[in-house]
Design an enzyme around this catalytic site. Structure first.
Site, mmCIF file in Angstrom:
data_model
loop_
_atom_site.group_PDB
_atom_site.id
_atom_site.type_symbol
_atom_site.label_atom_id
_atom_site.label_comp_id
_atom_site.label_asym_id
_atom_site.label_seq_id
_atom_site.Cartn_x
_atom_site.Cartn_y
_atom_site.Cartn_z
ATOM 1 C CD GLU A 141 1.920 -6.287 -35.161
ATOM 2 O OE1 GLU A 141 2.736 -6.991 -35.772
ATOM 3 O OE2 GLU A 141 2.226 -5.611 -34.147
ATOM 4 N N GLY A 153 6.958 -6.992 -17.808
ATOM 5 C CA GLY A 153 7.700 -5.969 -18.524
ATOM 6 C C GLY A 153 7.772 -4.656 -17.784
ATOM 7 C CD GLU A 174 11.121 -8.132 -34.878
ATOM 8 O OE1 GLU A 174 10.010 -7.692 -35.257
ATOM 9 O OE2 GLU A 174 11.279 -9.241 -34.358
ATOM 10 C CE LYS A 189 10.022 -8.962 -19.819
ATOM 11 N NZ LYS A 189 9.018 -10.039 -19.550
ATOM 12 N N GLY A 191 9.723 -12.066 -15.478
ATOM 13 C CA GLY A 191 8.877 -11.138 -14.725
ATOM 14 C C GLY A 191 8.111 -10.243 -15.672
ATOM 15 C CB CYS A 217 6.333 -8.891 -36.019
ATOM 16 S SG CYS A 217 7.838 -9.867 -36.188
ATOM 17 C CB VAL A 269 11.823 -7.799 -14.944
ATOM 18 C CG1 VAL A 269 13.204 -8.237 -15.434
ATOM 19 C CG2 VAL A 269 11.493 -8.501 -13.634
ATOM 20 N N GLY A 270 11.407 -5.474 -17.032
ATOM 21 C CA GLY A 270 11.803 -4.774 -18.253
ATOM 22 C C GLY A 270 12.116 -3.315 -18.004
#
Length: 475
Positions: free
Chosen positions: A378, A202, A244, A169, A200, A278, A205-206
């Site tokens: 962040e 998150g 991650e 995805k 798609g 990141c 589909v995620g």
């Protein structure tokens, strides 16, 4: 304007069941340059089913067969490098120098996994037991927008090297890049169902991948907030999960550092990938005794760092990927000012002379305390915080005073001293006097920067389960 209305399931390009259209933008101009039709939960289930059916046969393929497949994948992705480069610049806004690296990285990561697979020992002896490293099953691979092709190819190559089948995805914001990579991977002629690519949202589909009992493994790169959601969803079926996640990496400049090299290093570490990285070294820790000297050199270096048109060869910082991301960065700049930090360089708004595009002024705050929001959260943009310390112990304490632990940097005139400080930092990877990437080394985070590791044999083993077989001696 391109309209992308296909996803990839069971070895074929198919029209999604989902009917939502998502606009794709050029972040340098704010213009709509395409649309993608998004997959939905039914599409995700079809892809999972295809991968599940393909797994028994694929998991029994030999090392040589998998290497041959990966070699075809590498060649096919390499052949589209120029087309991919153009998509990265226009859709993501990466400066041309960075975009060229990203386009080549996509096929290089496949080559790196081929080297690992060629040497990896899938069977080993443990006393009387024979231990076999066995592929887990269907892997759900969820990738971000800040290096679309590289993450797709890296995660997929690792899963396939292990003998897993996969459902990917990718980010809906990177659909032009995904289309190019998908076409290349199709040309590599892998068996149907071995890999499936379903673009798609998150939360649709995620979420289906994370909850499905037919998905044995999830590998996700993205924010810590989303990572926690995936971990909770996967807990019901005890999925193996590699995450991650975010970072707030320190750049520890020791008092013996040569500022002529440390300052450019700190700027490059903080502004890499336009700050949308990141691993960016966004907290710069400098000795209080040399603060004024460092600030002077830092201000000069940042003033010389151009933010603007990604197609200009002099541009080091491209636009933020979206209007939402641009607004997020602006909000953090305002927070820094309101919390009492002092602007050394930059500030709110676009760079001088720019009226359109989601570019940010390269910004550095000084007088920052480590408990300020800009030092804790962040930002994911070109905004750096300068924090002073009294001695080495305090520098280490400040560096480690964070919920994150993905990356760290140390600048020192004495490499051995730098290595000793690096050993004290709570981070999955620490670079001393360099920004060099080592693909054979494990990559991942301590604390809330993630779970597990990617790259090299460490990454490959994240898709394998050890099975011990003990056979009684013949009588």
């Amino acid at each position: 304007m391109e309209r992308i209305d296909q996803i990839y399931i069971d070895g074929a390009f198919v029209t999604p069941h989902g009917d939502e259209w998502f606009n794709l933008f050029n972040p340098a101009t704010e213009e709509v340059i395409g649309q993608v039709r998004l997959a939905d939960a039914e599409d995700a289930r079809r892809a999972i089913d295809a991968a599940r059916r393909a797994f028994p046969a694929f998991s029994r393929t030999t090392r040589a067969e998998r290497i041959a497949m990966l070699e075809r994948m590498r060649a096919a992705v390499a052949a589209c490098e120029d087309e991919l480069f153009e998509a990265i610049v226009s859709e993501y806004g990466a400066p041309v120098s960075r975009a060229r690296w990203m386009a080549s990285h996509a096929h290089q990561v496949i080559g790196e996994m081929i080297e690992v697979l060629a040497r990896y020992d899938f069977e080993r002896q443990a006393g009387a037991a024979r231990v076999v490293m066995q592929p887990m099953g269907v892997a759900g691979l969820i990738t971000p927008w800040n290096n679309d092709a590289g993450f797709i190819c890296g995660k997929l190559a690792t899963a396939l090297a292990a003998g897993c089948t996969a459902v990917l995805k990718p980010s809906e914001m990177s659909a032009l890049q995904t289309r190019i990579v998908t076409r290349a991977l199709h040309e590599a002629r892998l068996p149907p169902g071995v890999f499936n690519i379903v673009t798609g949202r998150g939360e649709v589909v995620g979420a289906e991948l994370s909850a499905s009992p037919d998905v044995a493994k999830i590998s996700f790169t993205g924010s810590t907030v989303v990572g926690k959601t995936i971990l909770r969803a996967g807990a019901e079926t005890l999925k193996r999960v590699t995450l991650e996640l975010g970072g707030k990496s320190p750049m520890v400049v020791l008092d013996d550092a040569d500022f002529a090299t440390a300052v450019p290093l700190a700027v490059q570490a903080g502004f890499m990938n336009s700050g949308q990285a990141c691993i960016a070294g966004t907290r710069i820790l400098v000795p209080a005794s040399r603060q004024a000297e460092f600030e002077s050199l830092l201000a000069r270096e940042v003033h010389a760092t151009k933010s603007g048109d990604p197609r200009d060869a002099d541009t080091a910082i491209g636009p933020m990927v979206s209007a939402k991301q641009w607004e997020r960065v602006q909000r953090y700049i305002r927070l820094g000012i309101n919390e009492g930090a002092r602007l050394l360089v930059g500030g709110e708004g676009r760079p001088e002379g720019m009226e359109r595009g989601w570019c940010v002024k390269p910004t550095v705050f000084t007088g920052v305390r480590n408990d300020m929001t800009i030092a804790r959260e962040e930002i994911f943009g070109p905004v750096l915080s300068l924090i002073t310390y009294r001695d080495e112990d305090e520098a280490v304490a400040i560096a480690n005073d964070t919920t994150y632990g993905l990356h760290g940097y140390v600048a020192s005139g004495d490499p051995q001293r730098g290595a000793r400080v690096a050993a004290r930092l709570e981070a999955g990877r620490v670079l001393v006097n360099t920004l060099a990437h080592e693909p054979k080394a494990p990559f991942g985070g301590f604390k809330q920067s993630g779970i597990g590791r990617e790259n090299g044999p460490y990454g490959l083993e994240a898709y394998l389960e050890p099975k011990a077989v003990v056979v009684a001696a013949a009588r």
